[in-house]
Scaffold this active site. Sequence first.
Site, mmCIF file in Angstrom:
data_model
loop_
_atom_site.group_PDB
_atom_site.id
_atom_site.type_symbol
_atom_site.label_atom_id
_atom_site.label_comp_id
_atom_site.label_asym_id
_atom_site.label_seq_id
_atom_site.Cartn_x
_atom_site.Cartn_y
_atom_site.Cartn_z
ATOM 1 N N GLY A 197 -4.757 -0.042 23.683
ATOM 2 C CA GLY A 197 -4.584 -1.494 23.668
ATOM 3 C C GLY A 197 -4.274 -1.990 22.276
ATOM 4 O O GLY A 197 -4.179 -1.197 21.329
ATOM 5 N N GLY A 199 -4.527 -5.796 19.571
ATOM 6 C CA GLY A 199 -5.512 -6.607 18.869
ATOM 7 C C GLY A 199 -6.540 -7.240 19.784
ATOM 8 O O GLY A 199 -7.725 -7.305 19.452
ATOM 9 N N GLN A 200 -6.094 -7.712 20.975
ATOM 10 C CA GLN A 200 -7.042 -8.366 21.880
ATOM 11 C C GLN A 200 -8.114 -7.379 22.345
ATOM 12 O O GLN A 200 -9.299 -7.710 22.412
ATOM 13 C CB GLN A 200 -6.285 -8.959 23.084
ATOM 14 C CG GLN A 200 -7.166 -9.738 24.037
ATOM 15 C CD GLN A 200 -7.925 -10.866 23.336
ATOM 16 O OE1 GLN A 200 -7.338 -11.657 22.608
ATOM 17 N NE2 GLN A 200 -9.245 -10.919 23.517
ATOM 18 N N GLY A 202 -9.105 -4.830 20.666
ATOM 19 C CA GLY A 202 -9.982 -4.644 19.504
ATOM 20 C C GLY A 202 -11.029 -5.747 19.431
ATOM 21 O O GLY A 202 -12.225 -5.479 19.236
ATOM 22 N N GLU A 238 -12.042 0.517 6.226
ATOM 23 C CA GLU A 238 -11.252 1.416 5.376
ATOM 24 C C GLU A 238 -9.836 0.853 5.385
ATOM 25 O O GLU A 238 -9.133 0.954 6.389
ATOM 26 C CB GLU A 238 -11.244 2.840 5.955
ATOM 27 C CG GLU A 238 -12.617 3.461 6.123
ATOM 28 C CD GLU A 238 -13.181 4.017 4.823
ATOM 29 O OE1 GLU A 238 -12.416 4.143 3.850
ATOM 30 O OE2 GLU A 238 -14.386 4.317 4.788
ATOM 31 N N CYS A 272 -2.738 6.274 3.402
ATOM 32 C CA CYS A 272 -3.364 5.138 2.704
ATOM 33 C C CYS A 272 -3.511 5.438 1.212
ATOM 34 O O CYS A 272 -3.384 4.546 0.387
ATOM 35 C CB CYS A 272 -4.707 4.806 3.324
ATOM 36 S SG CYS A 272 -5.809 6.219 3.442
HETATM 37 P P1 NAD Z 1 -3.206 -2.717 11.325
HETATM 38 O O1 NAD Z 1 -4.236 -3.431 10.542
HETATM 39 O O2 NAD Z 1 -1.978 -3.456 11.690
HETATM 40 O O3 NAD Z 1 -3.809 -2.179 12.703
HETATM 41 C C1 NAD Z 1 -4.939 -1.330 12.724
HETATM 42 C C2 NAD Z 1 -5.627 -1.436 14.079
HETATM 43 O O4 NAD Z 1 -6.129 -2.767 14.240
HETATM 44 C C3 NAD Z 1 -4.725 -1.177 15.278
HETATM 45 O O5 NAD Z 1 -5.431 -0.382 16.192
HETATM 46 C C4 NAD Z 1 -4.496 -2.566 15.842
HETATM 47 O O6 NAD Z 1 -4.261 -2.598 17.224
HETATM 48 C C5 NAD Z 1 -5.826 -3.226 15.552
HETATM 49 N N1 NAD Z 1 -5.790 -4.701 15.536
HETATM 50 C C6 NAD Z 1 -4.715 -5.506 15.309
HETATM 51 N N2 NAD Z 1 -5.106 -6.802 15.344
HETATM 52 C C7 NAD Z 1 -6.434 -6.806 15.589
HETATM 53 C C8 NAD Z 1 -7.405 -7.835 15.732
HETATM 54 N N3 NAD Z 1 -7.079 -9.130 15.616
HETATM 55 N N4 NAD Z 1 -8.683 -7.475 15.966
HETATM 56 C C9 NAD Z 1 -9.039 -6.170 16.080
HETATM 57 N N5 NAD Z 1 -8.174 -5.154 15.956
HETATM 58 C C10 NAD Z 1 -6.878 -5.463 15.709
HETATM 59 O O7 NAD Z 1 -2.873 -1.404 10.495
HETATM 60 P P2 NAD Z 1 -1.716 -0.356 10.774
HETATM 61 O O8 NAD Z 1 -0.416 -0.987 10.450
HETATM 62 O O9 NAD Z 1 -1.932 0.251 12.111
HETATM 63 O O10 NAD Z 1 -2.067 0.783 9.697
HETATM 64 C C11 NAD Z 1 -1.590 0.803 8.383
HETATM 65 C C12 NAD Z 1 -2.664 0.318 7.443
HETATM 66 O O11 NAD Z 1 -3.816 1.115 7.557
HETATM 67 C C13 NAD Z 1 -2.245 0.424 5.984
HETATM 68 O O12 NAD Z 1 -2.644 -0.736 5.301
HETATM 69 C C14 NAD Z 1 -3.033 1.627 5.477
HETATM 70 O O13 NAD Z 1 -3.269 1.642 4.100
HETATM 71 C C15 NAD Z 1 -4.283 1.485 6.262
HETATM 72 N N6 NAD Z 1 -5.009 2.757 6.300
HETATM 73 C C16 NAD Z 1 -6.167 2.882 5.598
HETATM 74 C C17 NAD Z 1 -6.847 4.091 5.585
HETATM 75 C C18 NAD Z 1 -8.125 4.281 4.807
HETATM 76 O O14 NAD Z 1 -8.833 5.260 5.043
HETATM 77 N N7 NAD Z 1 -8.454 3.416 3.867
HETATM 78 C C19 NAD Z 1 -6.339 5.175 6.313
HETATM 79 C C20 NAD Z 1 -5.157 5.010 6.997
HETATM 80 C C21 NAD Z 1 -4.499 3.789 7.002
#
Ligand code: NAD
Length: 482
Positions: A197, A199-200, A202, A238, A272
Amino acid sequence: MPDDASQLSTIPVKNPRTGEIDYHVTPPTTDEIVKECTSLRAAQVDWANAPLSDRMGIMLKWADAVEANRDAIIKAESKDTGRWRLSSESPDAVIWGIRGWCDRAEGIIENALRVGQSSTMPSIKLTQQLVPYPLLGVISPWNFPLMLSSIDAIPALIAGSAAIIKPSEVTPRFIEPLKESIAAVPELDRVLTYVAGGGQTGQDMINNVDIICFTGSVPTGRKVAEASARNFIPAFLELGGKDPVIVTKSADLERATDAVLRGSVHATGQICFSIERVYVDDSIHDEFVDRLVEKTNKISLNDSDIHKGHVGPLIFEKQAGIIDRQLDDAIAKGAQIRSGGKSQDIRGGKYVPPTVVTDVSHDMTLMRDETFGPVMPVMKFSSIDEAIALANDTEFGLSAAVIAGDENEAMEIGKRINAGGVSLMDTTLTGSILRDAEKTSFNLSGLGGSRMGGASILRFYRKKALMVNPDMPVKLQDLHET
Ligand code: NAD
């Protein structure tokens, strides 16, 4: 990932090598999430009451089941990431993650339970109890789909929590074959669920779990933190980075250019802790850039054959727009592209060649915002103090690197950089600390305790103190207030 996609009844999934939508997922309704969480919570009671050795035995069976389903998992993940080698290693994150935690968990937990007599009230005996949070929610990104969906859940399950996991809707294909491996271990199936799924989903999870582990971008991390705070549950975040590397004048240029190229370009820069800012002493800057460009020019795209070449397509095509806009902004402000350049469309995939940029400054978005692509902006410095000030001039603080003449010189510089993990004499060594050392992010790169080292498993326990007075209680009358 787009909030709009998360509102749809089915979410389309693109193949990053062809640009075609060739898969869909149907997110669960809010009621289905509530039902799932209720069932996981009920099963968690027996799971938590079982001895640690029983839980570890069941987890080891899951490792075997993942091994048995390895090919299907790899094939599915590879379709979503457009890459073969890294996806072919992804089941190992679960297999070795479980085996690694089974080796370490008992010692870490025993250590955390060690107390004894109170030092403030010497007659009082103390006992520490660790009570797992009943239900963990994991929300993970698209860059390492299986690994990042399981990295927190494995120690949580061993600790005694149940887990519901929502990987990114950009890369959900591995969920189906992974679920088969979970179903092969019925005792685990009752306490571990994957859902597909956006954001919703999540947000629905955050409203129904007891603790959250989120990996993703800073803007989404903020939404997750706000929703978790409203629900009064802890959230471990993270997030993104803008990792710097400092190359001093005594550095070996062969070492430095190899480490920077790999640190920036590996996995197409979609890590990341990829290197995204390169600071080089001005006395070696020109030679460093020449060698880096020479090596970069030998790197090939793997557009025609997934098994050949070094740089795959961007997994999430919208990332191409972010990278292109950063390059446009840098060029407009005087930067020079020394190799590579903006994104290219090749047979439906979006590719960014490894790109070296010079004449950059901190007023460019390329030096301030996360790029998440194979771009190496190189900037000169004239003193170590200036290099450290530049490295620390960021709103992030995930990781960093220093390449100097020797380890001691690198160590002294590394200690002054504001980041959770600093690689010395190389870049991107974060994978080496998994269960051995702890790190917490600085600034916007994260919030909460360490996902690495012993602290990782201890995050999933509430700590309870049981205090025994073997003597007669103090009488109120004996407490004088004057
Ligand atoms: P994102 O923030 O767009 O999405 C991450 C997750 O959040 C997805 O599963 C998405 O469906 C969910 N999501 C989206 N909206 C939400 C909401 N309103 N409420 C709850 N969940 C929601 O990130 P992305 O584009 O999938 O990933 C890339 C990012 O992740 C980069 O910024 C990268 O640096 C970071 N990252 C960090 C680490 C770390 O360990 N620090 C590791 C890998 C990636």
